[in-house]
Design a protein around this motif. Structure first.
Motif, PDB file in Angstrom:
ATOM      1  N   UNK A 116      55.122  42.166  48.345  1.00 36.16           N
ATOM      2  CA  UNK A 116      55.055  41.173  47.354  1.00 36.16           C
ATOM      3  C   UNK A 116      53.517  41.075  46.750  1.00 36.16           C
ATOM      4  N   UNK A 117      52.605  41.388  47.364  1.00 40.07           N
ATOM      5  CA  UNK A 117      51.332  41.595  46.849  1.00 40.07           C
ATOM      6  C   UNK A 117      51.204  42.867  45.741  1.00 40.07           C
ATOM      7  N   UNK A 118      51.779  43.959  45.944  1.00 42.20           N
ATOM      8  CA  UNK A 118      52.016  44.899  44.871  1.00 42.20           C
ATOM      9  C   UNK A 118      52.724  44.624  43.808  1.00 42.20           C
ATOM     10  N   UNK A 119      53.870  43.870  43.987  1.00 41.13           N
ATOM     11  CA  UNK A 119      54.678  43.433  42.887  1.00 41.13           C
ATOM     12  C   UNK A 119      53.975  42.217  41.940  1.00 41.13           C
ATOM     13  N   UNK A 120      53.236  41.449  42.712  1.00 36.30           N
ATOM     14  CA  UNK A 120      52.347  40.514  41.882  1.00 36.30           C
ATOM     15  C   UNK A 120      51.086  41.122  40.949  1.00 36.30           C
ATOM     16  N   UNK A 121      50.579  42.189  41.512  1.00 37.10           N
ATOM     17  CA  UNK A 121      49.577  43.057  40.937  1.00 37.10           C
ATOM     18  C   UNK A 121      50.346  43.687  39.811  1.00 37.10           C
ATOM     19  N   UNK A 122      51.407  44.351  39.975  1.00 40.98           N
ATOM     20  CA  UNK A 122      52.198  45.000  38.983  1.00 40.98           C
ATOM     21  C   UNK A 122      52.371  43.990  37.725  1.00 40.98           C
ATOM     22  N   UNK A 123      52.920  42.772  38.033  1.00 37.51           N
ATOM     23  CA  UNK A 123      53.238  42.077  37.022  1.00 37.51           C
ATOM     24  C   UNK A 123      52.101  41.696  36.255  1.00 37.51           C
ATOM     25  N   UNK A 124      50.737  41.543  36.822  1.00 32.00           N
ATOM     26  CA  UNK A 124      49.498  41.271  36.559  1.00 32.00           C
ATOM     27  C   UNK A 124      48.809  42.187  35.724  1.00 32.00           C
ATOM     28  N   UNK A 125      49.311  43.700  35.892  1.00 33.83           N
ATOM     29  CA  UNK A 125      48.728  44.585  35.166  1.00 33.83           C
ATOM     30  C   UNK A 125      47.409  44.906  35.924  1.00 33.83           C
ATOM     31  N   UNK A 126      47.507  44.789  37.236  1.00 35.04           N
ATOM     32  CA  UNK A 126      46.135  45.005  38.074  1.00 35.04           C
ATOM     33  C   UNK A 126      46.413  46.279  38.921  1.00 35.04           C
ATOM     34  N   UNK A 127      45.577  47.202  39.193  1.00 39.03           N
ATOM     35  CA  UNK A 127      45.834  48.277  40.355  1.00 39.03           C
ATOM     36  C   UNK A 127      45.124  47.729  41.560  1.00 39.03           C
ATOM     37  N   UNK A 128      45.887  47.678  42.601  1.00 42.00           N
ATOM     38  CA  UNK A 128      45.625  47.241  43.971  1.00 42.00           C
ATOM     39  C   UNK A 128      45.727  48.214  45.207  1.00 42.00           C
ATOM     40  N   UNK A 129      45.209  48.137  46.350  1.00 39.26           N
ATOM     41  CA  UNK A 129      45.796  48.919  47.548  1.00 39.26           C
ATOM     42  C   UNK A 129      46.071  47.799  48.492  1.00 39.26           C
ATOM     43  N   UNK A 130      47.079  47.875  49.217  1.00 41.29           N
ATOM     44  CA  UNK A 130      47.419  47.115  50.330  1.00 41.29           C
ATOM     45  C   UNK A 130      47.876  47.559  51.524  1.00 41.29           C
ATOM     46  N   UNK A 131      47.130  47.366  52.845  1.00 42.61           N
ATOM     47  CA  UNK A 131      47.471  47.808  53.936  1.00 42.61           C
ATOM     48  C   UNK A 131      47.689  46.956  55.081  1.00 42.61           C
ATOM     49  N   UNK A 132      48.494  47.247  56.027  1.00 40.87           N
ATOM     50  CA  UNK A 132      48.840  46.482  57.104  1.00 40.87           C
ATOM     51  C   UNK A 132      47.702  46.650  58.153  1.00 40.87           C
ATOM     52  N   UNK A 133      47.888  45.985  59.370  1.00 39.56           N
ATOM     53  CA  UNK A 133      47.019  46.034  60.412  1.00 39.56           C
ATOM     54  C   UNK A 133      47.779  46.799  61.555  1.00 39.56           C
ATOM     55  N   UNK A 134      48.940  46.159  62.103  1.00 42.57           N
ATOM     56  CA  UNK A 134      49.705  46.590  63.050  1.00 42.57           C
ATOM     57  C   UNK A 134      51.287  46.747  62.601  1.00 42.57           C
ATOM     58  N   UNK A 135      52.188  47.517  63.294  1.00 46.18           N
ATOM     59  CA  UNK A 135      53.344  47.727  63.025  1.00 46.18           C
ATOM     60  C   UNK A 135      54.524  47.099  64.070  1.00 46.18           C
ATOM     61  N   UNK A 136      55.504  47.037  64.004  1.00 44.04           N
ATOM     62  CA  UNK A 136      56.433  46.496  64.947  1.00 44.04           C
ATOM     63  C   UNK A 136      56.579  47.797  65.901  1.00 44.04           C
ATOM     64  N   UNK A 137      56.496  47.669  67.192  1.00 44.74           N
ATOM     65  CA  UNK A 137      56.463  48.846  68.025  1.00 44.74           C
ATOM     66  C   UNK A 137      55.342  49.597  68.135  1.00 44.74           C
ATOM     67  N   UNK A 138      54.455  49.201  67.434  1.00 42.54           N
ATOM     68  CA  UNK A 138      53.119  49.970  67.359  1.00 42.54           C
ATOM     69  C   UNK A 138      51.656  48.937  67.508  1.00 42.54           C
ATOM     70  N   UNK A 139      51.693  48.316  68.282  1.00 41.46           N
ATOM     71  CA  UNK A 139      50.592  47.163  68.527  1.00 41.46           C
ATOM     72  C   UNK A 139      49.557  47.808  69.250  1.00 41.46           C
ATOM     73  N   UNK A 140      49.145  48.717  69.420  1.00 42.41           N
ATOM     74  CA  UNK A 140      48.019  49.294  70.130  1.00 42.41           C
ATOM     75  C   UNK A 140      46.732  49.847  69.186  1.00 42.41           C
ATOM     76  N   UNK A 141      45.993  50.096  69.808  1.00 48.97           N
ATOM     77  CA  UNK A 141      44.464  50.499  69.231  1.00 48.97           C
ATOM     78  C   UNK A 141      44.772  51.794  68.264  1.00 48.97           C
TER      79      UNK A 141
END
Length: 248
Positions: A116-141
């Motif tokens: 959703x962030x990437x789509x909103x940025x695309x509609x706005x004509x902006x270049x952005x980077x978006x990353x997560x923090x953890x993932x399902x099944x990968x909640x470790x350091x």
């Protein structure tokens, strides 16, 4: 976001799917952001009684009232409105983009808002980077540090000295600047991102059996892309897209 009776939501998801529109249902105990929350108002008020919000050191953007918000207003009444009112996510992201923000980190057990962030940025004509923090099944350091490294490659400052303090970490031997192609510098190298989508990397995977576990990313990316394909690296859409944001 749409909330309501479970049967109605399921019917809507089926209809959207038939039209080729991507939509996902979330399993929750009650339908947030709808009249189903009204019965929780008193309980929520009691649970948050005595809350004394203070000014934040960074700007706070709300999905309840889009735009910068004074965090001293984050009282129990605000959090009830946060749970009851529609989510103005699109408006909040647009406000961030308009104020010059271009790097987003989703702090959650599993990323669900990156697209959703990437789509909103695309509609706005902006270049952005978006990353997560953890993932399902990968909640470790390990997963968290991988996400921090991805954010760092996207230009987000990371206090690596604090991360590795007391762990006996050392700087590994990497390709010296003099061995790189004259058109490539370590500064510009930061712009070659998202290796999983990079056509240069994908084209070499089968030959070198590249993966997170058995081939160091830095060695592969720089030695096989920057040394062997300096002109193609310059044309790589991964680099071009991020260079336009002033990140290298």
């Amino acid at each position: 976001m749409i909330s309501g009776e479970p049967d109605a939501i399921c019917a809507l998801l089926d209809e959207l799917g038939a039209q080729g529109i991507r939509a996902t249902g979330l399993a929750v105990d009650y339908a947030s952001h709808s009249a189903h929350v009204d019965g929780l108002r008193e309980r929520l008020s009691e649970a948050l009684d005595g809350l004394r919000p203070r000014p934040a050191r960074t700007r706070f953007y709300s999905t309840v009232e889009p735009g910068p918000l004074d965090t001293r207003r984050l009282t129990s009444a605000y959090w009830y409105r946060n749970l009851r009112r529609p989510v103005e996510f699109h408006s909040a992201v647009r406000a961030l983009l308009q104020d010059g923000f271009s790097r987003f980190i989703e702090v959650s057990p599993h990323p669900v808002l990156t697209y959703p962030v990437l789509e909103t940025a695309e509609w706005a004509g902006s270049s952005v980077s978006v990353v997560g923090s953890l993932r399902r099944g990968e909640g470790d350091e390990r997963r968290f540090l991988l996400s921090a490294a991805e954010a760092y490659c996207n230009g987000v400052p990371v206090a690596w000295k604090n991360v590795f303090s007391g762990r006996g970490a050392r700087h590994p031997d990497i390709i010296p600047q003099e061995e790189l192609h004259p058109s490539v510098t370590w500064q510009s190298a930061r712009s070659v991102l998202h290796w999983e989508r990079c056509p240069l990397v994908r084209g070499q995977q089968s030959r070198h059996e590249f993966s997170n576990q058995n081939w160091p990313l830095v060695r592969y990316l720089f030695r096989h892309c920057m040394l062997n394909y300096p002109t193609r690296v310059a044309e790589c859409p991964c680099r071009t897209r991020h260079r336009s944001t002033g990140m290298g």
